[in-house]
Motif scaffolding. Structure first.
Motif, PDB file in Angstrom:
ATOM      1  N   VAL A  30       0.837  -1.199   0.000  1.00 54.30           N
ATOM      2  CA  VAL A  30       0.000   0.000   0.000  1.00 54.30           C
ATOM      3  C   VAL A  30       0.874   1.252   0.000  1.00 54.30           C
ATOM      4  N   ALA A  31       1.939   1.250   0.804  1.00 51.31           N
ATOM      5  CA  ALA A  31       2.839   2.406   0.866  1.00 51.31           C
ATOM      6  C   ALA A  31       3.500   2.656  -0.483  1.00 51.31           C
ATOM      7  N   THR A  32       3.912   1.597  -1.154  1.00 46.88           N
ATOM      8  CA  THR A  32       4.539   1.737  -2.471  1.00 46.88           C
ATOM      9  C   THR A  32       3.559   2.330  -3.478  1.00 46.88           C
ATOM     10  N   GLU A  33       2.320   1.867  -3.434  1.00 45.35           N
ATOM     11  CA  GLU A  33       1.315   2.393  -4.353  1.00 45.35           C
ATOM     12  C   GLU A  33       0.984   3.842  -4.034  1.00 45.35           C
ATOM     13  N   LEU A  34       0.934   4.197  -2.749  1.00 48.44           N
ATOM     14  CA  LEU A  34       0.702   5.590  -2.376  1.00 48.44           C
ATOM     15  C   LEU A  34       1.811   6.494  -2.921  1.00 48.44           C
ATOM     16  N   ASP A  35       3.037   6.045  -2.820  1.00 50.04           N
ATOM     17  CA  ASP A  35       4.153   6.848  -3.340  1.00 50.04           C
ATOM     18  C   ASP A  35       3.982   7.085  -4.836  1.00 50.04           C
ATOM     19  N   ARG A  36       3.607   6.048  -5.575  1.00 56.18           N
ATOM     20  CA  ARG A  36       3.405   6.205  -7.023  1.00 56.18           C
ATOM     21  C   ARG A  36       2.299   7.205  -7.311  1.00 56.18           C
ATOM     22  N   ILE A  37       1.174   7.057  -6.610  1.00 47.03           N
ATOM     23  CA  ILE A  37       0.034   7.940  -6.855  1.00 47.03           C
ATOM     24  C   ILE A  37       0.380   9.384  -6.510  1.00 47.03           C
ATOM     25  N   CYS A  38       1.072   9.592  -5.399  1.00 45.64           N
ATOM     26  CA  CYS A  38       1.410  10.948  -4.979  1.00 45.64           C
ATOM     27  C   CYS A  38       2.420  11.598  -5.916  1.00 45.64           C
TER      28      CYS A  38
END
Length: 350
Positions: A30-38
């Motif tokens: 989830v953290a990795t995906e949040l970084d991509r989205i942000c």
């Protein structure tokens, strides 16, 4: 406006609300995906946020109760010039001026709003300035408003801190990195009503729902009707329509996070223009919970963010950054600093 291949991704943050029920690898994903989205979008829809459907429904009812009052009654709770609390009448603000971008008519955003927030009294052990932590001006003429808004506000506060834990992981920072920067955070919620002002019978075409702007703090939690109007500017300078998915809340980054990350994470430019049908605005409601950080927290580039030779933003406190933007919003005075976002809006298509 071009909507090809653009979407605001949806992410489930349940694993950050119930950490014991999920593995470290799930949270890491989830953290990795949040970084991509942000990095790529700056807006994200969150589900698994934990805010009850009944609380959201009651919030909508509270907005209906207050905004249905006669304009003269609403103005009894008007915001004082030095505070960010109370009622703002239609055409009293210009969000685009927070970026130094004048509109055709200086103060022409047609939404009306009511703002509440944390008070200095909430932190009695600290000597906090009223300018950042003003007292609320609850509308007694709408008796259901305060309790419903307080319930939602409290759950939004919890969600904001859950998101900060996820953001800390997404940025590869030590656990608790932001704790001392948000332990007396400025938190405010602006509840908006997009409709023709009282006495107006037809949309003139000279008004703007809410001008292009970025939010000023760390993050924003947005509840909104599923009515068109919200538009987001992508990295290629194109505007796109955005509506919340069923059961989701929209989260966008603010200026503080952009400055902390030297724009690795974007403070996303957005605007609002609900549809006009036969001269009538389709009514739209929203509530933006702003999580801004401590008034005295210094925004300076996060460790490991800048490449060698890369220049970040100059350090500034949370309160100083907000004051710079608010001056334009309410007085029409452009910020003294050159803002990177201003150039992006100027170069954007319609």
């Amino acid at each position: 406006m071009n909507d090809n291949k653009f979407e605001v991704p949806t992410i489930d943050i349940s694993c950050y609300r119930s950490a014991d029920a999920y593995s470290d690898s799930v949270r890491a994903a989830v953290a990795t995906e949040l970084d991509r989205i942000c990095r790529e979008v700056g807006f994200v829809q969150v589900v698994g946020h934990g805010i009850d459907d009944a609380v959201l429904s009651d919030l909508g009812d509270a907005l209906d109760e207050f905004f249905a009052l006669p304009l003269a009654v609403k103005k009894e709770y008007r915001r004082e010039a030095w505070t960010n609390r109370g009622y703002s009448a239609p055409k009293s603000e210009s969000l685009s001026m927070s970026l130094g971008i004048p509109s055709a008519n200086q103060m022409n955003d047609f939404y009306e709003a009511f703002t509440v927030g944390v008070e200095a009294a909430d932190f009695a052990e600290l000597d906090l300035p009223e300018t950042s932590y003003a007292s609320n001006n609850w509308p007694g003429a709408a008796p259901g408003f305060e309790p419903a808004v307080r319930r939602y506000f409290g759950q939004a506060q919890e969600l904001a801190r859950t998101l900060m834990t996820a953001f800390t992981d997404a940025l590869g920072l030590d656990p608790g990195y932001f704790d001392t920067l948000i332990d007396h955070s400025i938190e405010a919620m602006k509840m908006n009503n997009y409709a023709l002002p009282e006495g107006d019978t037809e949309f003139t075409g000279e008004l703007t729902g809410m001008g292009a702007h970025t939010d000023f703090g760390i993050l924003t939690i947005l509840w909104a009707d599923q009515v068109p109007g919200l538009q987001v500017l992508d990295l290629d300078g194109q505007w796109h329509d955005v509506q919340p998915a069923d059961g989701a809340l929209l989260i966008n980054l603010g200026d503080a996070m952009a400055r902390w990350t030297a724009d690795r994470w974007r403070s996303t430019i957005h605007r609002v223009d609900p549809p006009v049908i036969d001269g009538q605005i389709r009514r739209r409601r929203s509530a933006a919970f702003f999580f801004d950080g401590n008034h005295d927290a210094v925004i300076e580039v996060l460790p490991g963010t800048l490449a060698e030779g890369e220049k970040g933003y100059a350090p500034i406190t949370i309160a100083e950054n907000i004051a710079m933007k608010v001056a334009g919003l309410r007085t029409g005075v452009a910020p003294a600093a050159d803002l990177r976002e201003t150039a992006r809006v100027a170069a954007a298509g319609n």
